[in-house]
Design an enzyme around this catalytic site. Structure first.
Site, mmCIF file in Angstrom:
data_model
loop_
_atom_site.group_PDB
_atom_site.id
_atom_site.type_symbol
_atom_site.label_atom_id
_atom_site.label_comp_id
_atom_site.label_asym_id
_atom_site.label_seq_id
_atom_site.Cartn_x
_atom_site.Cartn_y
_atom_site.Cartn_z
ATOM 1 C CD GLU A 21 -2.740 1.268 2.475
ATOM 2 O OE1 GLU A 21 -3.677 0.448 2.457
ATOM 3 O OE2 GLU A 21 -2.527 2.067 3.413
ATOM 4 C CG PHE A 23 0.892 8.004 1.856
ATOM 5 C CD1 PHE A 23 1.324 9.315 1.671
ATOM 6 C CD2 PHE A 23 1.661 7.157 2.645
ATOM 7 C CE1 PHE A 23 2.512 9.770 2.230
ATOM 8 C CE2 PHE A 23 2.853 7.600 3.218
ATOM 9 C CZ PHE A 23 3.276 8.915 3.010
ATOM 10 N N PRO A 25 1.876 11.447 -2.214
ATOM 11 C CG PRO A 25 4.014 11.155 -3.023
ATOM 12 C CD PRO A 25 2.597 10.852 -3.335
ATOM 13 C CD1 TRP A 53 -10.532 9.767 -0.951
ATOM 14 C CD2 TRP A 53 -10.086 9.026 -2.989
ATOM 15 N NE1 TRP A 53 -11.244 10.527 -1.827
ATOM 16 C CE2 TRP A 53 -10.991 10.092 -3.096
ATOM 17 C CE3 TRP A 53 -9.665 8.387 -4.159
ATOM 18 C CZ2 TRP A 53 -11.478 10.543 -4.315
ATOM 19 C CZ3 TRP A 53 -10.150 8.840 -5.375
ATOM 20 C CH2 TRP A 53 -11.051 9.897 -5.455
ATOM 21 C CG HIS A 81 -7.544 3.166 -0.244
ATOM 22 N ND1 HIS A 81 -7.171 3.309 1.074
ATOM 23 C CD2 HIS A 81 -6.957 2.032 -0.670
ATOM 24 C CE1 HIS A 81 -6.384 2.303 1.425
ATOM 25 N NE2 HIS A 81 -6.230 1.525 0.367
ATOM 26 C CG ASP A 113 -9.776 8.421 9.468
ATOM 27 O OD1 ASP A 113 -10.405 7.555 10.107
ATOM 28 O OD2 ASP A 113 -8.626 8.240 9.012
ATOM 29 C CD GLN A 185 -7.136 -0.155 12.740
ATOM 30 O OE1 GLN A 185 -7.557 -0.894 13.631
ATOM 31 N NE2 GLN A 185 -7.334 1.158 12.733
#
Length: 606
Positions: A21, A23, A25, A53, A81, A113, A185
């Site tokens: 995985e 993310f 930048p 995401w 995501h 979130d 998770q």
């Protein structure tokens, strides 16, 4: 391919697999560096990757761009995501449309979130309240086009029995709405994870569960990540790591062994789990160390489908032919040809198409920042300095040139000495391939295509050269009737000794029960298009230096005056023949002059 199909295939073969995985930048340079890292980490053998995401879709454009690049350029299966946070239906529709267009078949649907600055989560107008609403919407709008994953939380096993049962019921409802597999998770308590999996299975949930594994990089990073997620940490982890909390190397070494032991336990338990999903945090070393500790050696692709990496986007899945000129600039080529109307069968077709991309359609740029470029290439003040850079690149002493994003390919190393000599003589090589005469398709250096086949290559050279040196070279080239060439200047004036308008296949393969495949070609029209890019890259290199500086003037003058040449030696059975005219021309050009004539070693003049 859908991830569920990959998992199913691995289960049939009883094969352990893994995935990574990443993310997005926050900066353009960070994005480029991440793409370089994903490209390198592809060699670690992940079955697929997934791209996060950000809450509120703040990085949604970057996520979409990363998915596109990984699918099309890097050619690796990618999961995207998608969260409900700050995402009205319209924005979800755009994200899913783009994913489908890029060939992405896998989505991780999350509630997400709260956005930055908010403590409470709430749905936006015309948005989605829960993850299950997003799952239902994707199924409603796109049928079974996408595999949909959701998150699972082993920490729920610590809840009171009634609350645990409620959380598992919610999970079961998502599964029943059309979910294909579960990513968990991160966790470090393996007993907790095993107990949670058994609780989930007892509730009648049978889809694959993929454990989320977070390598331990540093003590502070470990503390921060586990406190944010409220992750339960076994006392054995604390006892082993805390005494070394000020020694990052020791923490990583011990943490790698602890996490590896946890992974071994998961794979050994009768849970039917054969895959591990690594949360890389965009870092390479920790994930690599963990794979090495687990002895999970990447499955080497002994046979490539084609000599260049195939794209996974729908329009290009069946592409079988590319011009050789963009061999070192794949992203540029894919961008330029993205909207060609000559792709009905995924074949190269006629590049005279009006849809052939113009240079301004996507821009041309050197990958390096100005700072990195100056470190790499210094401040040349004479042609010999430039030739020296090219020579060092051919000897793998330099990691990149403006015309090549990556180090010399393994197959090109076979002719590295000859290329270095050519550059020392004044022929600045920017692309090449050696001759290959019927090597088996499973050969580690040159092999590609189906098994039990044979592959062939014609020797190919592409270079910048001064008009004076070219004048000396051409008579030597024309004495060998097996050589064809194209010469072009910055204005676009083209000359050639070939009488055919059609393409010349320079790579081909012969395979049992299959037509001959010709995946790499040389032809005039695309060479003329590549010319613009090749000169522009040189001009960009010049522009890295201050106006009026010797380096800028040297490189700009070179680009204004040099000719771009490609040469094919059509006798693939004679691998050294292509270099002979260059050696003779170089010796003649550098010989001492008398009365305007070169003096040869025997004392005669020419």
């Amino acid at each position: 391919m859908k991830i569920s199909k990959k998992i199913e295939q691995a289960a049939k073969e009883d094969k352990v697999w893994w995935s990574f995985e990443y993310f997005p930048p926050r900066t353009a340079q960070g994005l480029q560096n991440l793409l370089d890292r994903i490209e390198r980490m592809r060699a670690l053998g992940p079955e697929f990757i997934d791209i996060t995401w950000n809450a509120g879709g703040r990085t949604s454009d970057l996520t979409s761009e990363l998915v596109k690049t990984c699918q099309s350029l890097i050619g690796i299966e990618t999961c995207m995501h998608l969260t409900c946070t700050n995402m009205p239906k319209e924005k979800v529709d755009v994200a899913l449309r783009d994913a489908k267009q890029h060939g992405c078949r896998n989505v991780l649907a999350l509630r997400g979130d709260p956005p930055a600055g908010s403590d409470e989560w709430e749905a936006v107008a015309d948005g989605f309240q829960h993850g299950i609403d997003l799952v239902r919407y994707i199924r409603q709008e796109h049928g079974d086009h996408f595999d949909i994953a959701v998150a699972g939380f082993p920490q729920h096993q610590l809840l009171p029995p009634d609350e645990l049962a409620l959380e598992i019921r919610y999970l079961k409802e998502k599964i029943d709405a059309g979910v294909n597999f579960i990513f968990t998770q991160m966790f470090y308590d393996v007993e907790l994870f095993i107990a949670w999996v058994k609780s989930v299975r007892a509730a009648g949930i049978t889809i694959p569960i993929v454990p989320g594994i977070m390598p331990i990089q540093t003590w502070n990073g470990f503390q921060r990540a586990t406190s944010l997620a409220k992750t339960h940490i076994p006392q054995t982890f604390k006892d082993a790591l805390e005494p070394h909390k000020n020694n990052d190397e020791k923490v990583r070494e011990i943490g790698t062994k602890l996490v590896a032991e946890m992974c071994r336990r998961i794979l050994a338990e009768p849970l039917g789990i054969r895959g591990l999903h690594f949360y890389t945090m965009n870092l390479e070393r920790g994930t690599r160390m963990l794979l090495e500790e687990l002895n999970l050696v990447p499955r080497v692709e002994t046979i490539k489908p084609l000599p260049w990496r195939q794209s996974l986007t729908p329009a290009r899945r069946s592409e079988t032919i590319r011009p050789i000129f963009w061999a070192n600039r794949t992203k540029s080529y894919l961008s330029r040809t993205e909207n060609w109307d000559e792709y009905p069968n995924g074949r190269f077709g006629d590049s005279r198409s009006p849809a052939y991309g113009e240079l301004d359609g996507y821009g041309v740029w050197i990958k390096q920042t100005k700072e990195d470029a100056l470190k790499l290439w210094g401040h040349p003040t004479a042609f010999s300095d430039i030739a020296g850079l090219f020579e060092r690149f051919c000897r793998r002493q330099l990691s990149a040139l403006p015309w090549s994003d990556q180090e010399l390919l393994t197959e090109t190393s076979v002719i590295a000495d000859q290329l270095a000599t050519m550059n020392s003589l004044g022929f600045l090589t920017i692309n090449s391939q050696p001759a290959v005469n019927g090597v088996r398709s499973d050969d580690k250096t040159f092999g590609w295509g189906p098994s039990n086949g044979y592959v062939y290559q014609k020797a190919y050279l592409e270079f910048f050269v001064s008009p004076e040196l070219l004048d000396v070279l051409i008579p030597h080239i024309e004495r060998d009737h097996s050589i064809t060439y194209y010469v072009i200047n910055k204005r676009g004036d083209l000359r050639t000794n070939t009488t055919s308008d059609g393409p010349n296949a320079v790579t081909w393969g012969v395979f049992p029960g299959k037509e001959i495949v010709q995946p790499t070609i040389v032809e005039a029209i695309s060479f003329m298009a590549w010319k613009d890019e090749a000169y522009e890259l040189g001009q960009q290199w010049a522009n890295l230096y201050e106006a009026g500086s010797p380096s800028r003037k040297l490189i700009a003058d070179l680009m204004d005056n040099a000719l771009l040449v490609n040469v094919v030696h059509n006798d693939y059975k004679n691998p050294d023949a292509i270099f002979e005219p260059f050696l003779r021309a170089g010796a003649e050009f550098s010989a001492p002059k008398q009365n305007g004539h070169a003096v040869h070693a025997n004392g005669h003049t020419a």
